[in-house]
Structures are given as C-alpha cells and as structure tokens.
Write an enzyme that holds these catalytic residues in place. Structure first.
Site, short mmCIF file in Angstrom:
data_model
loop_
_atom_site.label_atom_id
_atom_site.label_comp_id
_atom_site.label_asym_id
_atom_site.label_seq_id
_atom_site.Cartn_x
_atom_site.Cartn_y
_atom_site.Cartn_z
CB CYS A 156 -24.36 -29.70 -55.21
SG CYS A 156 -23.86 -27.97 -55.21
CG HIS B 255 -26.19 -28.30 -60.56
ND1 HIS B 255 -26.73 -29.30 -59.77
CD2 HIS B 255 -25.16 -27.78 -59.82
CE1 HIS B 255 -26.07 -29.36 -58.61
NE2 HIS B 255 -25.13 -28.45 -58.62
#
Ligand SMILES: [Zn+2]
Lengths: 388, 131
Positions: A84, A334
């Site tokens: 991420c 996200h």
C-alpha cells in the site's frame, strides 16, 4: 540541492469502476496532472509508477512502460511495489532524483484496479502484503492483521470501538466536499458500531473500501519551475522512509508503528520542521486503528493517546491539526497503488488553497503525507510546505 | 501453499510443520540469542549465519487475537475463526486458536502448538490450543 516543486496533480474519481483498466485510469490521472501543471509531456525525464496487485487483478506485469505509453511520455519508466506504500515510495525516489539534479521533471503516481476481483478476490490479493508462509497460511487477512493491532492497542493503552468509530465519522464528514471520493456520505457513530464484524474488534465501517483509481503528480526542480514560470507554490521539503520486520508477530510492539516513526523522524529532520509545525496531515487510515497508530508514530499525538484524538475533536476539520481532510482512505477510497501519490496531491491542494476543504486550514504552511505498506513493514513520510 | 498438482513443498517451512506435528517444533537461534523462524540462513537481527535449531518452548501466551468473519477464499469454510499472535519466548507465532469457544479467547491465554488443517483446503495450519 534543489527544492522539489509540486507543479501539477491529477486524480481519477476513486470508486467502483470494475471495467476500467489500470492503463485507462492512469491515463486520466496523468492528463489532469499535465493540464494542472502546464508542463509539456516532452520535458518529462522519468515516470515512477506505483502498483501493487496488477499481476492478480489484470494479469499484467511490467507496468512501467505500459503506463508511460498510456500517459503519452517517451521517458524511461519504472514500477514501484511496496504494497500500500507503492506510490509513496515512488514519490520519495522522484524527490531524490530531482534533488540530486539527475532529473528536472518527473511524473510520479500510481493506479490500482481492484473491484473486478470481487470482495473475496480482493481480500486474497491484499493478503499477499503479509508473510505468506507464517501469516497468510494461518488465516491472516489484511483487516485481520489490523484487528490484531487494534486488540493489542486496547489491551495496552485502553480505548474501545466507539473511539475508533469517531475516526470513521470524521473522515466521512471530510469527504462530503470531495467529489472524487468513493463515499460522499455522512455516517454516525452508531452506524460504525452496528456494522457487520469483519475481524473483531473491527467492523465494516472501520475498513477502507475496495477501490479503483489513479493518481499522478508532476514534480519539477525549483529551477525548472522558475524558468518556466510555473504556478507551483508548494514544495516537498522532507522525505523519509522506514522499514520493519515483515510479519506482525516479529515486531517488538504490536500496537506501534516504528517504521512510520523512522520515516517521520527522517522527513521532519530533512525539512527542518518538527511535529509542532505540522498544520495538517493525510495519514494512511486503511483501518480506523491505523490512523491512531500513524498519529502516534508521527508525534502528532503522544503514545497511547491517539485513540481519543477524533472523539475529542483534536483532528477534526475544526480541530488543532485536521487529519485526512480529503476523507482519508476510509471515505476517499484506497486504490492501493495510487494512494501515496493521491495523498501528496491532496496535501498540495490543501496548502495551495485550492482544495474544497482549504478553508479549514487557511493559514496552513506545513502538511504531511504518511503512506504505509502492509502492517507498516514499510512506510514513507513526506513534508510539504508553502514556499511563496 | 503446497502445489497440490506437483506436490512440491516449501523447504524449511513444511519441514517445520512436519516437526511440529511430531511435537518437535523448533526455532532458529544465533550466538547472540536472537530467535527466528525458517527458512532462514541469516539472523535478521544481527546478520549471523551461525543458526542452530533449538527446541521451541512447550507453551506460549496469547498476546493479541481476532475473530475473522470475512476470510480469504482459502479459509471460506473455516470462518468465523480466531487467529492470534502467541509469544513463545524467543519467537512469536501467528496461528489459529482451536479447542476453545471463540468467546473464551482472551489476551494472556496460555496455549500450546497444535497443527490443524483448513476445513476449506485441507492444508496444514499452525494452531494454538489452550493448555
Ligand atoms: Zn542474531
């Protein structure tokens, strides 16, 4: 050493567009970034591109040249993968390239296509950010790993699910003005508490959504910006990166993020600021507990006290240090590989006064972007400042 | 996971599971006393390449746990299930808590290693059962 200017930023809407390819998402973000910057594509020296799960979601490796082509640039391109934190890591390397004079103009960004995998497929894909042998094969999921950290935090420092709920409520509230956000919808504490459990103590509303989207940022040297008379008032003045053991069970503290602390300490020192100078931050709230751990790692809250920051209004839009005015990962969405670059875009706009939520931070001069990979086995932190 | 078509195993890891099933689980120790898990050639703490297999302590203590309701496809039929981090002293492990009601699991619970299997895939899974 040149200061690195944010010359232009571009974001796609974040959300549920399963049919859109990664190359189409990144093309859109890049077009917007070039338009915003006024920099011609021909001047780009390099593309640094973040992506995490392209092999799984699109059967596509070797995405650097693919994305350079999609963006219409002739420069060499490299993909960055750090879960991420993929595009935060790309931004850091872009900053260092411009600083050392190797490059004058870098296109940096990232994209992720995720929703085409469905919930089960995306859960499986996200889990590969953990240690496959020693964590995933024991049933660890991405939410499950953060749930282990949340439970450890409650046991060590106190706090309860309701405290975390206030973080979700705050970030949804902030996203109401963000027309790119996946969720432009206010929620209540009771919504969070009554949502189905994903991995106790975390429920559905503690988790960021599964998202498609892309972000692109044009960075230039200070000299290039001056020569070309660019409207680029915000500079990236500090960069830092930290690392930790891969598996959560190998960490010294289960409820702290030393990699983020290392990155933050380095970035603050690099910029010559400290936590007290920070007017606003975009932090990596993939789960509500992650925002707590980020605030503490960045010294924006003392250890053990970050849990009450949203509830007590210290991090809300009208608070002392507003956190995630974009809506954060929680409400903005996200798309993993795009997140780090999108945080840079949001902070730059907030500081430049061009963000819908800039009115909450009118006198702000210093902002921070915090991007984390996995259970924070990797982290980058950037300091952005208004220079003129 | 083990490739079910070719039967190829993960050297080091599957050997560890074999040993654990026979009650002979171990960890790796360097001369400085740092513990780590295989497969490994270098101590992650100090860089020593002098690693020795040492018997894992019999019991560990649950440091944190979670009950997962939304699993990966490999644990679809197992959910809800509990995973925990248990501290065995020189090393900690992540495993599934078995042999106790999910409601009965708490931090501080004393456990021993018990290799179990996934109800979904039949693959071996590191488990912890209360002592
Ligand atoms: Zn050692």
């Amino acid at each position: 050493m040149s200061n690195v200017r944010v010359a232009g930023v571009g974001l796609t809407p974040f959300g549920n567009t399963p049919e859109r390819t990664g190359r189409d998402l990144f093309a859109e973000a890049s077009i917007k970034a070039f338009e915003d910057s006024g920099v011609p594509r021909d001047d780009v020296d390099a593309l640094l591109y973040g992506n995490f799960m392209g092999e799984l979601s699109e059967h596509q490796g070797h995405q650097g040249p693919l994305m350079a082509e999609a963006a219409g640039i002739q420069a060499p391109a490299t993909r960055y993968e750090s879960a991420c934190a993929s595009s935060g890591t790309a931004v850091r390397d872009a900053v260092m390239r411009v600083r050392n004079g190797e490059d004058d103009v870098v296109l940096v960004g990232g994209a992720e296509r995720m929703t085409n995998l469905g919930t089960a497929g995306a859960t499986e894909a996200l889990a590969i950010a953990a240690d496959d042998l020693w964590e995933v094969r024991a049933g660890t999921t991405f939410p499950g790993a953060y749930a282990l950290m949340a439970q450890a935090y409650f046991d060590e420092f106190g706090g309860e699910h309701e405290d975390l709920a206030h973080i979700a409520v705050k970030n949804h509230e902030n996203a109401l003005t963000n027309d790119k956000a996946q969720y432009q919808r206010a929620i209540e504490v009771s919504d969070v508490l009554e949502a189905p459990q994903v991995s106790s103590p975390l429920g559905l509303y503690d988790a960021c959504p599964i998202s498609d989207g892309a972000a692109a940022v044009v960075l230039t040297s200070e000299e290039y910006a001056a020569e070309h008379d660019l409207d680029a008032p915000v500079a990236i003045t500090g960069t830092g990166q930290g690392g930790d053991r891969m598996a959560l069970h190998d960490r010294e503290h289960l409820a702290r993020s030393p990699a983020a602390r290392e990155a933050g300490t380095e970035a603050y020192a690099d910029a010559g600021v400290d936590a007290a100078d920070v007017d606003l931050a975009e932090v990596h709230d993939c789960f509500t507990i992650a925002e707590v751990l980020a605030l503490e790692a960045l010294d924006l809250e003392p250890i053990g006290e970050g849990i009450t920051a949203a509830r007590d209004g210290r991090t809300t839009a009208d608070g002392e240090t507003p956190i995630n005015l974009s809506g954060g990962l929680k409400a903005k969405g996200h798309p993993v590989g795009a997140t780090g670059a999108s945080q840079i875009a949001e902070v730059a706009k907030l500081l430049a006064g061009t963000h819908p939520n800039s009115s909450a931070v009118e006198d702000a001069t210093t902002g921070v972007a915090h991007n984390a990979g996995g259970t924070v086995a990797s982290a980058t932190v950037h300091v952005l400042e208004v220079t003129e | 996971m083990t490739d079910s078509e070719t039967g190829v195993q993960d050297a080091g890891f599957d050997d560890w599971l074999d040993a654990a099933e026979e009650g002979a689980a171990y960890y790796l120790e360097c001369p400085e006393g740092h513990g780590s898990l295989p497969p490994r050639r270098v101590c992650p703490d100090c860089g020593s390449t002098d690693l020795e297999e040492v018997q894992l302590p019999e019991t560990g203590v649950v440091e944190t746990f979670t009950v997962t309701h939304v699993p990966t496809p490999a644990f679809e039929d197992d959910a809800p299930y509990a995973t925990a981090v248990a501290d065995f002293g020189p090393v900690s492990l992540t495993g599934q808590v078995v042999g106790i009601d999910l409601e009965g699991i708490e931090t501080g619970l004393e456990v021993e290693l018990e290799i179990t299997v996934s109800e979904t895939t039949g693959e071996r899974v590191i488990g912890f059962s209360p002592v």
